[in-house]
Design an enzyme around this catalytic site. Structure first.
Site, PDB file in Angstrom:
ATOM      1  N   SER A 167      -2.892   0.870   8.971  1.00 38.10           N
ATOM      2  CA  SER A 167      -3.692   0.563   7.998  1.00 38.10           C
ATOM      3  C   SER A 167      -5.310   1.126   8.460  1.00 38.10           C
ATOM      4  O   SER A 167      -5.510   0.564   9.375  1.00 38.10           O
ATOM      5  CB  SER A 167      -3.491  -0.816   7.698  1.00 38.10           C
ATOM      6  OG  SER A 167      -4.490  -1.499   6.802  1.00 38.10           O
TER       7      SER A 167
ATOM      8  N   TYR B 127      -3.635 -10.177  11.187  1.00 37.83           N
ATOM      9  CA  TYR B 127      -2.911  -8.642  10.502  1.00 37.83           C
ATOM     10  C   TYR B 127      -3.552  -7.483  11.084  1.00 37.83           C
ATOM     11  O   TYR B 127      -3.198  -6.381  11.663  1.00 37.83           O
ATOM     12  CB  TYR B 127      -2.834  -8.476   9.245  1.00 37.83           C
ATOM     13  CG  TYR B 127      -2.846  -7.241   8.085  1.00 37.83           C
ATOM     14  CD1 TYR B 127      -1.743  -7.058   8.021  1.00 37.83           C
ATOM     15  CD2 TYR B 127      -4.021  -6.287   7.798  1.00 37.83           C
ATOM     16  CE1 TYR B 127      -1.216  -5.971   7.073  1.00 37.83           C
ATOM     17  CE2 TYR B 127      -3.368  -5.626   7.229  1.00 37.83           C
ATOM     18  CZ  TYR B 127      -2.439  -5.203   6.875  1.00 37.83           C
ATOM     19  OH  TYR B 127      -1.667  -3.893   6.031  1.00 37.83           O
TER      20      TYR B 127
END
Length: 699
Positions: free
Chosen positions: A576, A589
């Site tokens: 990501s 995250y």
């Protein structure tokens, strides 16, 4: 151990109410599909059917006789009307004037396009003359095990007369071609009462005046042959058992352990895909006293032989004392001996114009107590090769049970395998796709990105094993992808990648289903958003478990198999933008994604020496089609950015430098590039697919 009989006898499936609405070509199609739907009648891709039909000539309008015959390639069970060639019968009969004898036989195939009716683009097969010249309106050519067993007996002619009492003719072995077509014509005309002809070592021709009578005549002959064999076959089969099969779970575990090692040894020039079969018929044969001598004889029917090579490879293994390491230690020498034997066969039999020697590795591998492996350039071909060898096993059982099995003579076998017409067919095949023969494992395979990646890899020729924790969504994904690439090329395993045992089962499934693993796409993911003080240890650990531990476990397991195969490999981590750019309110995250990227770099360092490349794709805001954004994450990000949930996609689009939305297909393109040989000199790299984010620029 006796092989169980088929539960249902072969019987007619003809439906007069359906047939009454059909034209003659449609009746041929109906008959063909019925015959091809039962593997006891003919194997996949094998056999052909024909009908001689009166039709209006497109130029003159006059009624002319047209041969409809299964064209080159295709399968009777799934053929459509466009799978049949159509040829003028008067032109086919005129070809006799061009025939110059056996030594010029192959040239007759080049005349077939000149006989085409109505500009039909379907190429006529080399079997066309065999149907054209039989003096009957409807003709079937099948390869049922029961009839081939009779055809492959040393006393085939006498048995044919004894079993069928003069209702079937018999012709000695001859390679299919124009001259055989003329011989079939001669026998069928000279004996109008015949119901068909058995070709020695090859198969069966049957016929009828109508589509239905032809179909039912074919069934009756096959049924009669099977019943006679059942009544007269000697027991025990193959000289009786000298070994006992390992338990089913041990057989599967053994095959999964062996297949990547074996695949690596035979894929140096071309990636191979594998198939495992341990059905009762296979186990009976591989555990028998006569395994070695019968395997050495090879197959008889050309359809069997072309797909399974001159003979199989019998693995030196004793199931009573299962020593896997000993087997592996002797594998290189045994394979080299097989290749040398194959090359010697080529040198003995080659002719002045023979094509160059082909891949000398075996296709069929027989393992006492375990079963059969088959390897080929694609999964369907590997599976079908195994099915054809099961046909050969059934033939050997039947023939040896009532007489003596006779394999195809070596020179005849060579002349079929290296037939210039077969070579021309191989040369016409399209070039393999960029990922042909590769095996890809995609985690998070039920999600939007996972499915898009799998579809891209499948379209480029790879086989794909999907894994996900959501069983229902995974089944839907597999079904959708199978429609795109075929059932052979996609499989799935429901698993939790945070479990070491579950990950081992995933890789075992990949080995057992396809032969190993070449490409790992680590894509399983979750997302969470919360201010630091509201981030619970449970949320923190869940991110670490799935996005770090899960990626570690899967990559470690895949790395081990890639090293065993010695074929290199590629891993792509779908991480990501947040792995490079911190985001407020998403510490769990972002930290896990940063760990993913660094894990990829570490594996790249260790993998380089083995040709294993590891790279990262960093998406950002892939909202459409994403299961992550369907849940709480979308609401959390909307709240964090002080916007409505319906405005999230537009917000991220406007935030990007290029003002574009990022879609799952965009990520799939990047993953494919890094997984393919196009990025063959790239490892340890990061490719951002985020529509532009200055903070994520790598440096």
């Amino acid at each position: 151990m006796n092989v169980p009989k088929q539960k249902e006898p072969i019987s007619s499936l003809w439906d007069d109410s359906l047939a009454a609405q059909m034209s003659e070509p449609e009746l041929l199609l109906y008959r063909s599909n019925l015959l091809g739907s039962d593997l006891r009648i003919t194997n996949f891709g094998g056999g052909n059917t024909s009908a001689k039909v009166m039709m209006a000539d497109p130029l003159s309008g006059e009624q002319v006789e047209v041969l409809w015959v299964k064209g080159s390639g295709g399968d009777l069970g799934s053929i459509k009307l466009d799978g049949f060639s159509t040829l003028y019968m008067d032109k086919l009969r005129a070809l006799k004037q061009r025939y110059r004898g056996l030594e010029h036989e192959d040239e007759m195939v080049s005349y077939l396009p000149h006989c085409t009716f109505n500009l039909n683009p379907r190429a006529a097969s080399i079997d066309t003359p065999l149907h054209a010249y039989i003096a009957r309106k409807h003709v079937d050519h099948m390869h049922p095990d029961s009839v081939i067993a009779i055809a492959a007996c040393a006393n085939s002619r006498e048995l044919t007369q004894k079993i069928f009492e003069g209702e079937l003719g018999w012709l000695p072995w001859q390679r299919p071609g124009y001259d055989l077509g003329l011989k079939l014509e001669e026998v069928s005309k000279a004996n109008p009462a015949l119901k068909g002809i058995i070709l020695e070592g090859h198969g069966l021709f049957t016929w009828g005046d109508t589509a239905r009578s032809c179909y039912e005549n074919t069934l009756a002959v096959i049924k009669r042959a099977g019943e006679w064999l059942d009544a007269h076959v000697r027991q025990p089969s193959f000289g009786g058992a000298v070994a006992q099969p390992l338990p089913a779970e041990e057989r599967a575990a053994f095959a999964a352990r062996l297949m990547p090692l074996l695949r690596g040894k035979i894929s140096k020039d071309e990636f191979k895909l594998g198939h495992f079969d341990d059905q009762d018929a296979v186990l009976e044969f591989v555990c028998s006293r006569d395994l070695q001598p019968l395997a050495a004889l090879g197959t008889s029917c050309p359809d069997h032989f072309l797909r399974t090579k001159i003979r199989p490879f019998v693995v030196d293994f004793d199931p009573a004392q299962p020593d896997f390491d000993k087997l592996v230690a002797g594998l290189d020498a045994a394979l080299e001996a097989y290749r040398a034997d194959y090359t010697a066969y080529y040198e003995r039999c080659k002719r002045a114009n023979s094509p160059a020697v082909r891949d000398a590795n075996p296709i069929i591998y027989l393992i006492p107590g375990v079963g059969m492996l088959s390897f080929a350039k694609d999964k369907a071909t590997a599976r079908i090769a195994g099915e054809f060898y099961v046909n050969a096993i059934n033939v050997m059982r039947g023939a040896n049970g009532v007489d003596k099995y006779v394999g195809l003579p070596e020179q005849e076998a060579f002349d079929i395998e290296y037939w210039l017409l077969e070579e021309a067919k191989l040369q016409r095949m399209p070039k393999p796709k960029s990922l042909a023969g590769r095996i890809a494992l995609v985690t998070g395979g039920a999600g939007g990105i996972g499915q898009a990646v799998a579809k891209q890899l499948l379209q480029e020729g790879a086989c794909v094993l999907l894994t996900d924790i959501d069983a229902e969504a995974l089944a839907e994904a597999q079904g959708a992808l199978a429609k795109v690439a075929g059932k052979d090329n996609v499989a799935s395993v429901v698993a939790n990648i945070t479990s070491e045992e579950a990950v081992d089962e995933i890789l075992k499934a990949s080995a057992l289903q396809f032969g190993g693993v070449d490409l790992l796409i680590s894509n399983a993911g979750i997302a969470s958003s919360a201010p630091l003080e509201d981030t619970t240890l449970e949320v923190w650990n869940r991110n670490q478990d799935i996005l770090v531990k899960g990626y570690f476990l899967v990559s470690r397991a895949a790395f081990r198999i890639m090293k065993q195969q010695k074929l290199g490999g590629a891993m792509v981590f779908v991480a990501s933008k947040n792995g490079l750019v911190a985001s407020a309110g998403a510490s769990a995250y972002c930290t896990a994604k940063a760990a993913e990227i660094h894990l990829a770099r570490c594996i790249a360092l260790e993998g380089a020496a083995h040709g294993i490349r590891v790279n990262v794709v960093n998406p950002d805001a892939v909202i459409r089609g994403s299961r992550i954004w369907d849940g709480k994450w979308k609401e959390e990000r909307a709240q964090s950015n002080k916007i409505g949930a319906d405005d999230v996609e537009e917000f991220y689009r406007q935030r990007s430098m290029l003002k574009l939305s990022v879609l799952p297909e965009d990520i799939a393109e990047a993953v494919y590039f890094l997984a393919s040989d196009k990025a063959g000199k790239s490892t340890g790299n990061i490719l951002n697919v985020d529509a532009g984010n200055a903070g994520a620029f790598t440096r």
